[in-house]
Design an enzyme around this catalytic site. Sequence first.
Site, PDB file in Angstrom:
ATOM      1  N   LYS A 144     -56.439  38.454  47.291  1.00 29.48           N
ATOM      2  CA  LYS A 144     -57.893  38.685  47.176  1.00 29.48           C
ATOM      3  C   LYS A 144     -58.402  38.250  45.817  1.00 29.48           C
ATOM      4  O   LYS A 144     -57.647  38.181  44.831  1.00 29.48           O
ATOM      5  CB  LYS A 144     -58.249  40.153  47.408  1.00 29.48           C
ATOM      6  CG  LYS A 144     -57.630  41.166  46.430  1.00 29.48           C
ATOM      7  CD  LYS A 144     -58.349  41.316  45.094  1.00 29.48           C
ATOM      8  CE  LYS A 144     -57.641  42.238  44.119  1.00 29.48           C
ATOM      9  NZ  LYS A 144     -58.087  42.139  42.734  1.00 29.48           N
ATOM     10  N   ALA A 199     -48.587  39.974  39.451  1.00 32.53           N
ATOM     11  CA  ALA A 199     -49.422  40.565  38.393  1.00 32.53           C
ATOM     12  C   ALA A 199     -50.492  39.579  37.945  1.00 32.53           C
ATOM     13  O   ALA A 199     -50.710  39.367  36.761  1.00 32.53           O
ATOM     14  CB  ALA A 199     -48.570  41.040  37.211  1.00 32.53           C
ATOM     15  N   GLY A 200     -51.163  38.980  38.912  1.00 35.17           N
ATOM     16  CA  GLY A 200     -52.168  37.959  38.608  1.00 35.17           C
ATOM     17  C   GLY A 200     -53.594  38.408  38.885  1.00 35.17           C
ATOM     18  O   GLY A 200     -54.519  37.618  38.771  1.00 35.17           O
ATOM     19  N   GLY A 249     -51.205  40.926  44.733  1.00 36.03           N
ATOM     20  CA  GLY A 249     -49.964  40.430  45.351  1.00 36.03           C
ATOM     21  C   GLY A 249     -49.059  41.553  45.838  1.00 36.03           C
ATOM     22  O   GLY A 249     -48.570  41.514  46.970  1.00 36.03           O
ATOM     23  N   SER A 290     -49.902  44.686  46.494  1.00 35.58           N
ATOM     24  CA  SER A 290     -50.595  45.421  47.562  1.00 35.58           C
ATOM     25  C   SER A 290     -50.549  44.633  48.868  1.00 35.58           C
ATOM     26  O   SER A 290     -50.426  45.227  49.948  1.00 35.58           O
ATOM     27  CB  SER A 290     -52.056  45.663  47.180  1.00 35.58           C
ATOM     28  OG  SER A 290     -52.126  46.448  46.022  1.00 35.58           O
ATOM     29  N   ALA A 291     -50.636  43.310  48.774  1.00 32.06           N
ATOM     30  CA  ALA A 291     -50.555  42.472  49.970  1.00 32.06           C
ATOM     31  C   ALA A 291     -49.186  42.649  50.630  1.00 32.06           C
ATOM     32  O   ALA A 291     -49.080  42.767  51.857  1.00 32.06           O
ATOM     33  CB  ALA A 291     -50.786  41.003  49.611  1.00 32.06           C
ATOM     34  N   ASP A 293     -55.688  48.726  46.437  1.00 35.82           N
ATOM     35  CA  ASP A 293     -56.064  47.473  47.105  1.00 35.82           C
ATOM     36  C   ASP A 293     -55.420  47.301  48.480  1.00 35.82           C
ATOM     37  O   ASP A 293     -55.739  46.350  49.196  1.00 35.82           O
ATOM     38  CB  ASP A 293     -55.644  46.261  46.245  1.00 35.82           C
ATOM     39  CG  ASP A 293     -56.436  46.161  44.955  1.00 35.82           C
ATOM     40  OD1 ASP A 293     -57.555  46.706  44.896  1.00 35.82           O
ATOM     41  OD2 ASP A 293     -55.937  45.519  44.013  1.00 35.82           O
TER      42      ASP A 293
HETATM   43  O1  C5P Z   1     -53.815  51.613  42.833  1.00 40.04           O
HETATM   44  P1  C5P Z   1     -52.861  50.774  42.073  1.00 40.04           P
HETATM   45  O2  C5P Z   1     -51.502  51.407  41.965  1.00 40.04           O
HETATM   46  O3  C5P Z   1     -52.794  49.357  42.531  1.00 40.04           O
HETATM   47  O4  C5P Z   1     -53.436  50.728  40.599  1.00 40.04           O
HETATM   48  C1  C5P Z   1     -52.653  50.319  39.507  1.00 40.04           C
HETATM   49  C2  C5P Z   1     -53.213  50.927  38.236  1.00 40.04           C
HETATM   50  O5  C5P Z   1     -54.506  50.360  37.965  1.00 40.04           O
HETATM   51  C3  C5P Z   1     -53.444  52.419  38.274  1.00 40.04           C
HETATM   52  O6  C5P Z   1     -52.292  53.134  37.913  1.00 40.04           O
HETATM   53  C4  C5P Z   1     -54.549  52.589  37.246  1.00 40.04           C
HETATM   54  O7  C5P Z   1     -54.013  52.556  35.952  1.00 40.04           O
HETATM   55  C5  C5P Z   1     -55.368  51.327  37.416  1.00 40.04           C
HETATM   56  N1  C5P Z   1     -56.532  51.522  38.333  1.00 40.04           N
HETATM   57  C6  C5P Z   1     -57.593  52.302  37.915  1.00 40.04           C
HETATM   58  N2  C5P Z   1     -58.667  52.481  38.746  1.00 40.04           N
HETATM   59  C7  C5P Z   1     -58.696  51.916  39.974  1.00 40.04           C
HETATM   60  C8  C5P Z   1     -57.619  51.114  40.422  1.00 40.04           C
HETATM   61  C9  C5P Z   1     -56.546  50.935  39.568  1.00 40.04           C
HETATM   62  O8  C5P Z   1     -57.594  52.813  36.792  1.00 40.04           O
HETATM   63  N3  C5P Z   1     -59.751  52.122  40.747  1.00 40.04           N
END
Ligand code: C5P
Length: 308
Positions: A18, A108-109, A113, A115-116, A148
């Site tokens: 995305k 990590a781009g 990736g 989440s996909a 995501d």
């Molecule tokens: O949800 P996900 O594990 O992909 O998010 C990775 C990190 O990104 C979270 O641990 C948080 O530090 C940050 N994040 C955030 N607010 C969001 C989404 C992600 O602070 N809405």
Amino acid sequence: MSSEVSVAEAVRVRVAGKINLALRSSKRRPDGYHSLATVFQAVSVFDEVEARWAPPGRFSVRVVGEQADRVPTDESNLAVRAARLLRDLVAPGPVGAELVIRKTIPVAGGMAGGSADAAGALLACAVLWDLDVSPEELGEFGARLGADVPFCLTGGTALGTGRGDRLAPVLSRGTYHWVLAFSEGELSTPEVFELFDRNGFGSPGDLEVPAGLLNALVAGDPHALGENLVNDLQTVAWALRPELETLIAHGTELGAIGAIVSGSGPTVAFLAANEAQAVDLSVDLSCSGLCRSVKRVTGPVPGARLVS
Ligand code: C5P
């Protein structure tokens, strides 16, 4: 299992990366997350997740393709966590899975990736194990794994609120031509948000995506879309990776009608007026020496879908 029941030996799922056309963020919440108002668009860069039966309780993953060596293959792998979560929540009996991930989405781009791959594993294992689970339930399970993941399941173009995991469809006409510039190295989403917090960034009030952006999507107007792209995290990504600002300025000089850091970066998405311009832009950016590689994609495309 009865001998008359046909059991799939392997299930393959294709899942798109995305970009965020808009990303507005609140200040840090007490739970550590940030409330977002974001417009996601799934674009045609795909990972593939294959799931095969494994002995009960056994879960493994092998990663092949671009940057495969940067993806953990232990229990922390998000696709393995997805398969285990599905087993814990839905599987009626003891199951296991052997996963293979073929990567093209940058690691990590800023393109979701990981989440996909989690979304792909949820769908692939649900089909492999023949589970009675609805798309809505898969979305709920996905949200436990990462903000995501629900969008990676659905794809298309959608408004994300909450942590980015509460989705509403966005009407979008036409196909948009993007040139993605992949950078050397990675940016960690938590680190980007941390610097965002340290700078006191984040909207204190209601979050809104630009009305002009939503109108552009309804009208199918790439020029108006290009003018309305916004990302609250972009300044922070630039501070961590100053070359991104140079890259965006260069792509804009080359004729891109819009440019934005995707999510927490470092991938930059350049919008072209049409396919021919996207071809020219991708050639020129490839020669610029300012990025690791360049990929021409279109959006929107669907989210996680069965291949076989
Ligand atoms: O949800 P996900 O594990 O992909 O998010 C990775 C990190 O990104 C979270 O641990 C948080 O530090 C940050 N994040 C955030 N607010 C969001 C989404 C992600 O602070 N809405």
